[in-house]
Design a protein around this motif. Structure first.
Motif, PDB file in Angstrom:
ATOM      1  N   ILE A   1     -35.411  20.784  17.578  1.00 35.04           N
ATOM      2  CA  ILE A   1     -36.595  22.256  17.878  1.00 35.04           C
ATOM      3  C   ILE A   1     -37.004  22.732  15.843  1.00 35.04           C
ATOM      4  O   ILE A   1     -38.269  21.767  15.740  1.00 35.04           O
ATOM      5  N   MET A   2     -35.921  22.113  15.128  1.00 38.35           N
ATOM      6  CA  MET A   2     -35.934  22.425  13.975  1.00 38.35           C
ATOM      7  C   MET A   2     -37.386  21.251  13.043  1.00 38.35           C
ATOM      8  O   MET A   2     -37.815  21.622  12.119  1.00 38.35           O
TER       9      MET A   2
ATOM     10  N   GLU B   1     -45.416  20.212  33.429  1.00 36.97           N
ATOM     11  CA  GLU B   1     -44.214  20.153  33.417  1.00 36.97           C
ATOM     12  C   GLU B   1     -43.213  20.428  34.917  1.00 36.97           C
ATOM     13  O   GLU B   1     -43.781  20.751  35.394  1.00 36.97           O
TER      14      GLU B   1
ATOM     15  N   ARG C   1     -31.933  25.369  25.626  1.00 37.49           N
ATOM     16  CA  ARG C   1     -30.480  25.706  26.009  1.00 37.49           C
ATOM     17  C   ARG C   1     -29.852  25.621  24.759  1.00 37.49           C
ATOM     18  O   ARG C   1     -28.341  25.587  24.474  1.00 37.49           O
TER      19      ARG C   1
ATOM     20  N   ALA D   1     -43.093  20.800  28.824  1.00 38.80           N
ATOM     21  CA  ALA D   1     -42.705  21.199  28.068  1.00 38.80           C
ATOM     22  C   ALA D   1     -41.778  21.686  27.542  1.00 38.80           C
ATOM     23  O   ALA D   1     -41.973  23.363  27.367  1.00 38.80           O
TER      24      ALA D   1
ATOM     25  N   ALA E   1     -29.259  26.722  20.456  1.00 35.70           N
ATOM     26  CA  ALA E   1     -28.281  26.652  19.954  1.00 35.70           C
ATOM     27  C   ALA E   1     -29.031  28.137  18.399  1.00 35.70           C
ATOM     28  O   ALA E   1     -29.116  28.712  17.794  1.00 35.70           O
TER      29      ALA E   1
ATOM     30  N   THR F   1     -33.932  13.211  20.294  1.00 36.86           N
ATOM     31  CA  THR F   1     -34.309  14.273  19.299  1.00 36.86           C
ATOM     32  C   THR F   1     -32.742  14.633  18.420  1.00 36.86           C
ATOM     33  O   THR F   1     -31.937  15.097  17.486  1.00 36.86           O
TER      34      THR F   1
ATOM     35  N   ARG G   1     -23.666  19.310  25.298  1.00 34.13           N
ATOM     36  CA  ARG G   1     -23.512  20.042  24.764  1.00 34.13           C
ATOM     37  C   ARG G   1     -23.342  21.541  25.351  1.00 34.13           C
ATOM     38  O   ARG G   1     -23.610  22.268  26.439  1.00 34.13           O
ATOM     39  N   GLN G   2     -22.323  22.349  24.937  1.00 33.40           N
ATOM     40  CA  GLN G   2     -21.898  23.723  26.180  1.00 33.40           C
ATOM     41  C   GLN G   2     -22.009  24.943  24.255  1.00 33.40           C
ATOM     42  O   GLN G   2     -21.390  24.770  23.231  1.00 33.40           O
TER      43      GLN G   2
ATOM     44  N   TRP H   1     -34.557  12.990  29.986  1.00 37.24           N
ATOM     45  CA  TRP H   1     -35.120  12.446  31.702  1.00 37.24           C
ATOM     46  C   TRP H   1     -35.709  10.878  31.272  1.00 37.24           C
ATOM     47  O   TRP H   1     -36.780  10.751  32.678  1.00 37.24           O
TER      48      TRP H   1
ATOM     49  N   THR I   1     -40.017  14.033  27.689  1.00 38.62           N
ATOM     50  CA  THR I   1     -39.572  14.111  28.127  1.00 38.62           C
ATOM     51  C   THR I   1     -37.924  13.772  28.202  1.00 38.62           C
ATOM     52  O   THR I   1     -36.417  13.664  28.993  1.00 38.62           O
ATOM     53  N   ASP I   2     -37.170  13.986  26.664  1.00 39.05           N
ATOM     54  CA  ASP I   2     -35.211  14.031  26.725  1.00 39.05           C
ATOM     55  C   ASP I   2     -34.706  13.724  27.801  1.00 39.05           C
ATOM     56  O   ASP I   2     -35.013  12.195  27.259  1.00 39.05           O
TER      57      ASP I   2
ATOM     58  N   THR J   1     -40.733  19.307  22.267  1.00 35.55           N
ATOM     59  CA  THR J   1     -42.046  18.231  21.812  1.00 35.55           C
ATOM     60  C   THR J   1     -43.228  17.928  22.628  1.00 35.55           C
ATOM     61  O   THR J   1     -44.195  17.583  21.810  1.00 35.55           O
TER      62      THR J   1
ATOM     63  N   GLY K   1     -36.063  22.877  29.415  1.00 39.64           N
ATOM     64  CA  GLY K   1     -35.309  22.231  29.680  1.00 39.64           C
ATOM     65  C   GLY K   1     -34.026  22.617  28.406  1.00 39.64           C
ATOM     66  O   GLY K   1     -33.804  23.772  28.176  1.00 39.64           O
ATOM     67  N   ASN K   2     -33.656  21.398  27.311  1.00 36.99           N
ATOM     68  CA  ASN K   2     -33.499  21.658  25.900  1.00 36.99           C
ATOM     69  C   ASN K   2     -33.557  22.664  25.177  1.00 36.99           C
ATOM     70  O   ASN K   2     -32.652  23.201  24.617  1.00 36.99           O
TER      71      ASN K   2
ATOM     72  N   VAL L   1     -46.414  14.941  29.553  1.00 36.47           N
ATOM     73  CA  VAL L   1     -44.931  15.263  30.224  1.00 36.47           C
ATOM     74  C   VAL L   1     -44.011  15.613  29.241  1.00 36.47           C
ATOM     75  O   VAL L   1     -43.357  15.017  28.054  1.00 36.47           O
TER      76      VAL L   1
HETATM   77  C1  LIG Z   1     -26.238  23.361  22.784  1.00 37.59           C
HETATM   78  C2  LIG Z   1     -27.501  22.776  22.072  1.00 37.59           C
HETATM   79  C3  LIG Z   1     -27.717  23.014  21.034  1.00 37.59           C
HETATM   80  C4  LIG Z   1     -28.756  22.537  20.501  1.00 37.59           C
HETATM   81  N1  LIG Z   1     -28.855  23.180  18.945  1.00 37.59           N
HETATM   82  C5  LIG Z   1     -30.036  23.450  18.538  1.00 37.59           C
HETATM   83  C6  LIG Z   1     -29.975  23.736  16.923  1.00 37.59           C
HETATM   84  O1  LIG Z   1     -29.905  24.572  16.394  1.00 37.59           O
HETATM   85  N2  LIG Z   1     -31.914  23.101  16.503  1.00 37.59           N
HETATM   86  C7  LIG Z   1     -32.629  22.415  17.093  1.00 37.59           C
HETATM   87  O2  LIG Z   1     -33.475  22.224  16.621  1.00 37.59           O
HETATM   88  N3  LIG Z   1     -31.833  21.774  18.037  1.00 37.59           N
HETATM   89  C8  LIG Z   1     -31.186  21.994  18.601  1.00 37.59           C
HETATM   90  N4  LIG Z   1     -30.957  21.039  20.031  1.00 37.59           N
HETATM   91  C9  LIG Z   1     -31.358  20.295  20.557  1.00 37.59           C
HETATM   92  C10 LIG Z   1     -32.660  20.790  21.356  1.00 37.59           C
HETATM   93  O3  LIG Z   1     -32.510  22.026  21.772  1.00 37.59           O
HETATM   94  C11 LIG Z   1     -33.472  19.161  21.693  1.00 37.59           C
HETATM   95  O4  LIG Z   1     -33.454  18.449  20.041  1.00 37.59           O
HETATM   96  C12 LIG Z   1     -35.522  19.678  21.376  1.00 37.59           C
HETATM   97  O5  LIG Z   1     -35.414  20.633  22.598  1.00 37.59           O
HETATM   98  C13 LIG Z   1     -35.725  18.170  22.158  1.00 37.59           C
HETATM   99  O6  LIG Z   1     -37.177  19.059  22.802  1.00 37.59           O
HETATM  100  P1  LIG Z   1     -37.629  18.301  24.153  1.00 37.59           P
HETATM  101  O7  LIG Z   1     -39.035  18.927  23.915  1.00 37.59           O
HETATM  102  O8  LIG Z   1     -37.773  16.887  23.245  1.00 37.59           O
HETATM  103  O9  LIG Z   1     -36.990  18.570  25.455  1.00 37.59           O
HETATM  104  P2  LIG Z   1     -36.863  19.485  26.509  1.00 37.59           P
HETATM  105  O10 LIG Z   1     -36.758  20.499  25.536  1.00 37.59           O
HETATM  106  O11 LIG Z   1     -35.400  19.090  27.139  1.00 37.59           O
HETATM  107  O12 LIG Z   1     -38.446  19.176  27.330  1.00 37.59           O
HETATM  108  C14 LIG Z   1     -38.623  17.960  28.154  1.00 37.59           C
HETATM  109  C15 LIG Z   1     -39.579  18.700  29.256  1.00 37.59           C
HETATM  110  O13 LIG Z   1     -39.807  17.514  30.092  1.00 37.59           O
HETATM  111  C16 LIG Z   1     -39.830  18.134  31.167  1.00 37.59           C
HETATM  112  N5  LIG Z   1     -39.729  16.889  32.588  1.00 37.59           N
HETATM  113  C17 LIG Z   1     -38.233  16.105  32.276  1.00 37.59           C
HETATM  114  N6  LIG Z   1     -38.285  15.836  33.834  1.00 37.59           N
HETATM  115  C18 LIG Z   1     -39.423  15.629  33.930  1.00 37.59           C
HETATM  116  C19 LIG Z   1     -40.127  15.183  35.359  1.00 37.59           C
HETATM  117  N7  LIG Z   1     -40.039  14.134  35.543  1.00 37.59           N
HETATM  118  N8  LIG Z   1     -41.410  15.705  35.587  1.00 37.59           N
HETATM  119  C20 LIG Z   1     -42.428  17.056  34.298  1.00 37.59           C
HETATM  120  N9  LIG Z   1     -41.791  17.389  33.439  1.00 37.59           N
HETATM  121  C21 LIG Z   1     -40.234  16.322  33.341  1.00 37.59           C
HETATM  122  C22 LIG Z   1     -37.975  18.700  31.565  1.00 37.59           C
HETATM  123  O14 LIG Z   1     -38.333  19.801  32.564  1.00 37.59           O
HETATM  124  C23 LIG Z   1     -38.560  19.800  29.544  1.00 37.59           C
HETATM  125  O15 LIG Z   1     -38.619  21.101  30.331  1.00 37.59           O
HETATM  126  C24 LIG Z   1     -29.168  21.828  20.683  1.00 37.59           C
HETATM  127  C25 LIG Z   1     -29.878  21.229  22.404  1.00 37.59           C
HETATM  128  C26 LIG Z   1     -28.286  21.800  22.803  1.00 37.59           C
HETATM  129  C27 LIG Z   1     -28.638  21.330  24.019  1.00 37.59           C
END
Ligand SMILES: Cc1cc2nc3c(=O)[nH]c(=O)nc-3n(C[C@H](O)[C@H](O)[C@H](O)COP(=O)(O)OP(=O)(O)OC[C@H]3O[C@@H](n4cnc5c(N)ncnc54)[C@H](O)[C@@H]3O)c2cc1C
Length: 421
Positions: A374-375, A35, A47, A11, A49, A369, A247-248, A228, A225-226, A14, A43-44, A9
């Motif tokens: 991402i990195m 997703e 968003r 996309a 950097a 995370t 974070r903005q 969530w 799901t970060d 991670t 998701g994040n 769950v």
């Molecule tokens: C402002 C900002 C700056 C950042 N800068 C950096 C950077 O420079 N370098 C770096 O490496 N990281 C950076 N990060 C952190 C990075 O963005 C996150 O660590 C990373 O994107 C996490 O990835 P993820 O796949 O775990 O989560 P996400 O990308 O948030 O993915 C989680 C997914 O789960 C889905 N989901 C949630 N609940 C449900 C549900 N119930 N059913 C189905 N789908 C669901 C969401 O829609 C989402 O797409 C930054 C974050 C922010 C906010």
């Protein structure tokens, strides 16, 4: 109800990296990725950097990031899939008593980089000595030197996701975008078909997911799901161990910024480094396409741990908080304007600021995370795949071994990360 060997769950980076390595290591497995948004990186991941660095104080984070960076370079350089990677470097500007100075001493032992002198920094167009009155009021140190992390730069996370998405489709993973997981259902391992199951004394398993497209089941579920994760896992009694923090990012443009962004640290044509100021953890990420800066900070005290459904950037936070500090070091910002802004959340592991990847019954959770997902995304996906396959160690792209339990809860073995940006 459709049944799979594994359902992932999320996309973001991670979930996609996890699905990729699970399927890669188990070609015969039926794998589904769910997703809630209509496509990846909404998701994040989308968003962020979008900077990458191997400049971490903890060995674990160094391994996770440096190996992922090498994998992304391989995708871009050897496989020819453009990820928008630009190794412009990370420039940590250092003043006296800089909060990063002691951390950087640890970083310098293993990350590739060099020290820049005051003169070299000044030649880039950075002001070393903020106005005395302003500096006294806002406690801004003079810049004395800088550390340039060289295995660092910028990348485009949507392109990383696009790479994994296209590979997953080729491998036959069932991609279910626009599908919301609403509830996780528990059942007894040994069913008695008695009303009210599962009872206290019965061993439990996740039996299915209620989704907007109907009920689905799998042998193993992987929650990527970060922020969530808490809402999804808490109802079944599993703690995500993370706290969300807003974070903005403010995109800032102007003629002088455009010139600054278009030059490398040594003045040659290219992209200026990703810069971290010596005050208030403010950073400026170059955006070479629009020749603008993305400005942000990982503010701590004063910013609540809380989740917002639709997080919005706060104009005053930039105008009264970040800009007055940043323009003292980068006078180019004085004639700039904000051309775009957005906000998201860090999924913080509030203890050691490193991923949590653990198993709870037949569900794997990968979150925490802490602003650098991402990195570290590709390596995290490999750890998830190893955990799913019952292996004790995961092997990263560069051949480093990670003890899978080290990133878990019960036998966690990770140093506290000091360099969260
Ligand atoms: C402002 C900002 C700056 C950042 N800068 C950096 C950077 O420079 N370098 C770096 O490496 N990281 C950076 N990060 C952190 C990075 O963005 C996150 O660590 C990373 O994107 C996490 O990835 P993820 O796949 O775990 O989560 P996400 O990308 O948030 O993915 C989680 C997914 O789960 C889905 N989901 C949630 N609940 C449900 C549900 N119930 N059913 C189905 N789908 C669901 C969401 O829609 C989402 O797409 C930054 C974050 C922010 C906010």
């Amino acid at each position: 109800m459709p049944h799979y060997d594994a359902i992932i769950v999320g996309a973001g980076v991670t979930g996609l990296a996890s699905a990729f390595h699970i399927k890669n290591e188990n070609p015969d497995m039926s794998v589904c990725l769910i997703e809630k948004e209509r496509t990846y990186a909404q998701g994040n991941t989308g968003r962020s950097a979008a900077g990458y660095r191997d400049t971490f104080t903890s060995e674990m984070n160094h391994v996770l990031s440096s190996s992922s960076i090498e994998f992304y370079k391989h995708v871009q350089n050897d496989l020819g899939f453009d990820l928008g990677m630009d190794s412009c470097g990370y420039l940590f500007l250092l003043g006296e008593k800089n909060k990063f100075s002691s951390s950087l001493e640890k970083v310098m032992k293993r990350a590739k980089g060099r020290i820049l002198s005051g003169n070299q920094i000044e030649n880039m167009g950075i002001n070393l000595k903020p106005d005395r009155n302003v500096a006294d009021l806002m406690k801004l140190p003079d810049i004395e030197s800088a550390f340039l992390g060289e295995n660092c730069g910028i990348i485009e996370p949507d392109l990383i996701c696009s790479f994994y998405d296209s590979e997953l489709r080729k491998m036959g993973v069932d991609m279910k975008y626009g599908t919301v997981v609403k509830k996780i259902n528990l059942a007894p391992v040994t069913r008695l078909d008695y009303p009210g199951e599962p009872f206290l004394w019965q061993d439990k398993t996740v039996s299915s997911l209620d989704t907007s497209a109907g009920e689905m089941s799998a042998d193993t579920y992987v929650m990527c799901t970060d922020v969530w994760t808490t809402d999804l896992m808490s109802p079944i009694g599993v703690d995500s161990h993370i706290r969300p923090k807003k974070r903005q990012i403010f995109q800032v443009s102007g003629a002088e910024i455009s010139t600054f962004v278009g030059k490398r640290f040594d003045g040659s044509p290219g992209t200026c480094p990703f810069m971290i100021l010596p005050s208030s953890s403010i950073y400026l990420r170059p955006e070479p396409k629009s020749k603008s800066f993305w400005i942000s900070t990982a503010d701590e005290i004063g910013r609540p741990y809380s989740y917002e459904d639709d997080p919005q950037p706060e104009k005053e936070f930039y105008e009264l908080g970040m800009l007055p500090v940043a323009q003292e070091y980068l006078p180019q910002l004085k004639n700039s304007k904000v051309t775009s802004s957005w906000a998201g959340h860090y999924a913080y592991n509030t203890i050691d600021k490193t991923h949590y990847i653990f198993r709870a019954i037949n569900t794997i959770v990968a979150t925490g995370t802490s602003g650098s997902g991402i990195m570290k995304g590709d390596s995290a996906g490999r750890v998830v795949a190893s955990l799913l396959n019952g292996k004790d160690t995961a092997t990263t792209y560069t051949g480093k071994k990670i003890n899978v339990e080290d990133l878990g809860i019960k036998h966690r073995k990770v140093e506290i990360e000091e360099l969260v940006i």
